[in-house]
Design a protein around this motif. Structure first.
Motif, PDB file in Angstrom:
ATOM      1  N   SER A   1      32.042  16.862 -13.847  1.00  0.00           N
ATOM      2  CA  SER A   1      32.987  17.984 -13.777  1.00  0.00           C
ATOM      3  C   SER A   1      32.455  19.069 -12.846  1.00  0.00           C
ATOM      4  N   THR A   2      33.348  19.639 -12.043  1.00  0.00           N
ATOM      5  CA  THR A   2      33.008  20.744 -11.147  1.00  0.00           C
ATOM      6  C   THR A   2      34.069  21.824 -11.287  1.00  0.00           C
ATOM      7  N   MET A   3      33.773  23.000 -10.757  1.00  0.00           N
ATOM      8  CA  MET A   3      34.710  24.125 -10.828  1.00  0.00           C
ATOM      9  C   MET A   3      35.764  23.987  -9.735  1.00  0.00           C
ATOM     10  N   VAL A   4      36.646  23.015  -9.884  1.00  0.00           N
ATOM     11  CA  VAL A   4      37.665  22.726  -8.882  1.00  0.00           C
ATOM     12  C   VAL A   4      39.001  22.570  -9.590  1.00  0.00           C
ATOM     13  N   GLN A   5      40.025  23.149  -9.019  1.00  0.00           N
ATOM     14  CA  GLN A   5      41.384  23.002  -9.535  1.00  0.00           C
ATOM     15  C   GLN A   5      42.173  22.132  -8.558  1.00  0.00           C
ATOM     16  N   GLU A   6      42.617  20.980  -9.041  1.00  0.00           N
ATOM     17  CA  GLU A   6      43.359  20.070  -8.178  1.00  0.00           C
ATOM     18  C   GLU A   6      44.707  20.680  -7.810  1.00  0.00           C
ATOM     19  N   GLN A   7      45.070  20.475  -6.562  1.00  0.00           N
ATOM     20  CA  GLN A   7      46.328  21.028  -6.071  1.00  0.00           C
ATOM     21  C   GLN A   7      47.046  19.990  -5.222  1.00  0.00           C
ATOM     22  N   PHE A   8      48.370  20.006  -5.313  1.00  0.00           N
ATOM     23  CA  PHE A   8      49.206  19.185  -4.440  1.00  0.00           C
ATOM     24  C   PHE A   8      50.619  19.756  -4.498  1.00  0.00           C
ATOM     25  N   PRO A   9      50.980  20.631  -3.554  1.00  0.00           N
ATOM     26  CA  PRO A   9      52.293  21.292  -3.606  1.00  0.00           C
ATOM     27  C   PRO A   9      53.390  20.560  -2.838  1.00  0.00           C
ATOM     28  N   LEU A  10      53.131  19.300  -2.419  1.00  0.00           N
ATOM     29  CA  LEU A  10      54.081  18.613  -1.541  1.00  0.00           C
ATOM     30  C   LEU A  10      54.841  17.502  -2.254  1.00  0.00           C
ATOM     31  N   GLY A  11      55.213  17.732  -3.518  1.00  0.00           N
ATOM     32  CA  GLY A  11      55.959  16.710  -4.245  1.00  0.00           C
ATOM     33  C   GLY A  11      57.325  16.441  -3.644  1.00  0.00           C
TER      34      GLY A  11
ATOM     35  N   LEU B   1      52.067   9.445   2.635  1.00  0.00           N
ATOM     36  CA  LEU B   1      52.271  10.300   3.801  1.00  0.00           C
ATOM     37  C   LEU B   1      52.133  11.771   3.439  1.00  0.00           C
ATOM     38  N   ALA B   2      52.639  12.160   2.260  1.00  0.00           N
ATOM     39  CA  ALA B   2      52.496  13.551   1.828  1.00  0.00           C
ATOM     40  C   ALA B   2      51.032  13.896   1.561  1.00  0.00           C
ATOM     41  N   LEU B   3      50.281  12.956   0.984  1.00  0.00           N
ATOM     42  CA  LEU B   3      48.857  13.195   0.773  1.00  0.00           C
ATOM     43  C   LEU B   3      48.124  13.310   2.102  1.00  0.00           C
TER      44      LEU B   3
ATOM     45  N   TYR C   1      48.688  16.796   3.364  1.00  0.00           N
ATOM     46  CA  TYR C   1      47.915  17.801   2.626  1.00  0.00           C
ATOM     47  C   TYR C   1      46.423  17.678   2.935  1.00  0.00           C
ATOM     48  N   PHE C   2      45.905  16.448   2.999  1.00  0.00           N
ATOM     49  CA  PHE C   2      44.486  16.260   3.297  1.00  0.00           C
ATOM     50  C   PHE C   2      44.137  16.765   4.694  1.00  0.00           C
ATOM     51  N   ARG C   3      45.094  16.674   5.629  1.00  0.00           N
ATOM     52  CA  ARG C   3      44.827  17.107   7.006  1.00  0.00           C
ATOM     53  C   ARG C   3      44.558  18.605   7.083  1.00  0.00           C
ATOM     54  N   GLU C   4      45.075  19.359   6.133  1.00  0.00           N
ATOM     55  CA  GLU C   4      44.897  20.808   6.152  1.00  0.00           C
ATOM     56  C   GLU C   4      43.580  21.255   5.529  1.00  0.00           C
ATOM     57  N   GLN C   5      42.879  20.354   4.844  1.00  0.00           N
ATOM     58  CA  GLN C   5      41.644  20.733   4.164  1.00  0.00           C
ATOM     59  C   GLN C   5      40.443  20.513   5.088  1.00  0.00           C
ATOM     60  N   ILE C   6      39.387  21.278   4.847  1.00  0.00           N
ATOM     61  CA  ILE C   6      38.211  21.228   5.712  1.00  0.00           C
ATOM     62  C   ILE C   6      36.965  20.736   4.987  1.00  0.00           C
TER      63      ILE C   6
END
Length: 660
Positions: A98-108, A205-207, A210-215
């Motif tokens: 477990s880590t201090m991370v909140q999963e996000q995916f706003p492209l449903g 494709l939506a993932l 979204y993944f393309r925007e993360q660094i």
């Protein structure tokens, strides 16, 4: 009397562990008492009196010991679903904690839009819309490549109506901004006919968007869309790893990422899901690292998604009798699925390349809890972020296990004793026969010392009598392996059947004809009709069967256990002097073909969709053709193992039964 004397002249042997002299009142067998160490036990076995007593005990109690060992093996297996033998699952890899991370995916909503566009272009193209996929992936900022492949099937696949397969795989690579492309993760989606799996492509494709925007990515991510189910996956894996295991023709993969650490295969055919079913069985019974399964289960629990395995929902009342029965059903279904050697999904081919993989199937049923693409996307996004943290390949957890549920597992150290008890039956019976042969040889030697040369020749025919039946049985197994594919054209010319039907009918014909072959050619040899002949042949069959089953259990426990559970009683009981009709019926029921047929009926019963006699027979014929086809296409070992290994040994036992 002097110290150390015995009832016989000469010095008495000393106890190996303690140099305590024997008295004249102490019996010779007392040396067997008080053995407390392996060294002492080996010393006692060197004593001829102890060996003679042990041999007499094994011969006198051989049948009860065999029956007890067989019952213990079955009872041990049935007890594996009991909670004390199936502990709770846990994540062993620290990087997946477990880590201090909140999963996000706003492209449903965007995923649903992609799914509709993909379905429209697929319908317009009459297949996989290659150009649209390439354009969409390029617009998302990925490095896009295509791979063309073709495959000629050894015989037509009538279930899918194809003989020549041509297809194209499309994949896009998201290069990690914080690494040197040495490691990669894969999200694979098969392009299925009709409307099936359109939502999975849209979510992929939506993932990717979204993944393309993360660094924060430290590994390359490959988004793969395959055509023609497992054939496309196998073609891509062979080209990516630059090897050629099968006869697939491929244009290669011009774009590559790093070494693949893990892969997820997604199957989704609805806008909403009520649960996810996880497939873990791979080619030839391989299983992924248990940490990968535990990771997905943990995210499902966190996001409120129901997760099943073998189509069975988990229960909370483990201690109750219904809970135990439910766990046993799930465990039995996994054993049957693993024993078949068939991949449970596209992930099953990744395991051959040491890539830990799972297949996730979204289910939309009558359940009340429904989740959209956003919840599914958050779960997958969380899994890939966790896998992105891996510093090495998954190796901390188990690779050999059985699952009575997703929250409990049975390790190899707990389920192997069940197989060991079954194998002990063959060992005890082989020891009994070996002692009988040794006793016969000793008594024959005594007669030869007295000048009875004729009795020696009659009692000791030699190993030459075993050559004809062994060669004929092995030749029958070789014919069962080679002739169905090689002789399909000849069969279609003389009989009004298709190529696929000719292959299946040839398998059945050779299998049945093996029982009628002239195995008793050993009768032409002098002395071959003696009792030593069939005893020696049965000893060879028992030892070979034990070795084959032991090797199978190490590679695929479920297959080895099922074959042992059916063949061991018949192998131990068969003899030419007993009730022939009863023993023949038992031996026929123990043949691998009947085991396959009974396994099909049992699987349908456990899935609560029982099959009738006609439907079961059709499934049996389809399983024969599918097993041979998967061997030629993907390298499945089930058919050659049964044809070249188990079937000849069963024919040896059949020869023992009709020895004259």
């Amino acid at each position: 009397m002097t110290l150390g004397s015995s009832s016989r002249p000469g010095p008495a042997p000393l106890c190996p562990a303690r140099f305590v002299p024997r008295s004249i009142e102490q019996p010779q067998a007392c040396a067997c008492a008080g053995a407390r160490s392996p060294a002492l036990a080996m010393g006692l076995l060197s004593d001829p009196h102890c060996r003679r007593a042990l041999a007499h005990l094994i011969q006198r109690l051989n049948t009860p010991l065999c029956a007890l060992s067989y019952v213990l093996g079955l009872c041990w297996f049935l007890a594996l679903a009991w909670p004390p033998l199936a502990p709770q699952t846990y994540i062993s890899e620290n990087a997946l904690g477990s880590t201090m991370v909140q999963e996000q995916f706003p492209l449903g909503a965007r995923a649903l839009a992609y799914a509709r566009q993909f379905g429209a272009h697929k319908k317009k193209a009459g297949g996989m819309p290659v150009q649209w996929l390439e354009q969409t992936l390029w617009e998302l900022g990925l490095e896009v490549h295509r791979q063309s492949f073709s495959r000629t099937l050894p015989f037509p696949d009538e279930t899918r109506e194809r003989y020549m397969v041509h297809g194209t795989n499309v994949y896009g690579i998201l290069r990690a901004p914080r690494a040197a492309s040495t490691e990669a993760l894969v999200l694979s989606v098969p392009c299925s006919p009709g409307t099936h799996n359109n939502q999975a492509v849209g979510l992929m494709l939506a993932l990717a968007a979204y993944f393309r925007e993360q660094i924060y990515w430290a590994k390359d991510i490959i988004f793969l869309v395959t055509e023609h189910d497992l054939l496309g996956t196998e073609a891509w894996l062979e080209a990516y790893h630059d090897i050629n295991l099968t006869e697939v023709q491929s244009s290669g993969t011009p774009g590559r990422a790093g070494a693949i650490q893990a892969a997820i295969s997604l199957e989704l055919s609805s806008d909403v899901v009520t649960s996810f079913d996880v497939a873990v069985e791979g080619l030839n019974g391989q299983l992924p690292n248990l940490d990968l399964l535990n990771l997905f289960h943990a995210f499902c629990q966190k996001n409120g998604l129901l997760c099943t395995i073998q189509g069975k929902l988990p229960r909370s009342d483990w201690e109750s009798l219904p809970g135990y029965a439910h766990s046993l059903q799930t465990l039995a279904l996994m054993v049957l699925a693993q024993a078949s050697g068939r991949p449970g999904g596209d992930h099953g081919l990744f395991l051959r390349y040491r890539v830990q993989a799972l297949t996730l199937r979204g289910i939309n049923s009558f359940r009340q809890s429904k989740h959209g693409m956003a919840a599914v996307g958050r779960t997958l996004e969380g899994m890939f972020r966790k896998l992105n943290n891996l510093l090495e390949r998954l190796h901390q957890s188990y690779f050999f296990y059985l699952l009575p549920s997703l929250s409990r597992f049975v390790s190899i150290g707990l389920y192997m004793p069940a197989f060991g008890f079954l194998l002990l039956v063959l060992v005890l019976k082989a020891l009994d026969i070996w002692m009988k042969l040794s006793k016969s040889e000793t008594s024959s030697g005594e007669r030869l010392w007295d000048g009875d040369h004729g009795a020696e020749e009659e009692a000791r025919p030699g190993l030459l009598v075993l050559v004809p039946p062994v060669l004929i049985c092995e030749a029958a197994g070789l014919a069962l392996y080679l002739l169905p594919v090689l002789g399909q054209q000849v069969a279609t010319q003389h009989f009004p059947v298709s190529e696929a039907e000719a292959v299946v009918l040839t398998i059945i014909a050779i299998y049945v004809a093996g029982m009628a072959l002239p195995h008793n050619t050993h009768r032409v040899l002098p002395g071959a009709g003696a009792a030593r002949g069939w005893l020696a042949l049965k000893l060879v069959a028992l030892v070979a069967l034990a070795l084959v089953l032991m090797a199978l259990a190490l590679l695929n426990f479920s297959l080895g256990f099922l074959l042992a559970a059916t063949m061991v009683p018949a192998a131990a009981a068969v003899q030419p002097n007993g009730p022939k009709v009863l023993l023949a019926a038992v031996l026929v029921l123990a043949t691998p073909a009947v085991t396959l047929l009974l396994g099909i009926f049992l699987e349908r019963e456990l899935l609560e969709v029982p099959a009738g006699a006609g439907e079961g027979w059709q499934l049996f014929l389809a399983a024969l053709g599918e097993g041979l086809l998967q061997h030629h296409l993907y390298g499945s070992c089930l058919y050659p193992l049964l044809a070249l290994g188990v079937y000849p040994l069963w024919l040896l036992l059949w020869n023992v039964l009709f020895w004259k």
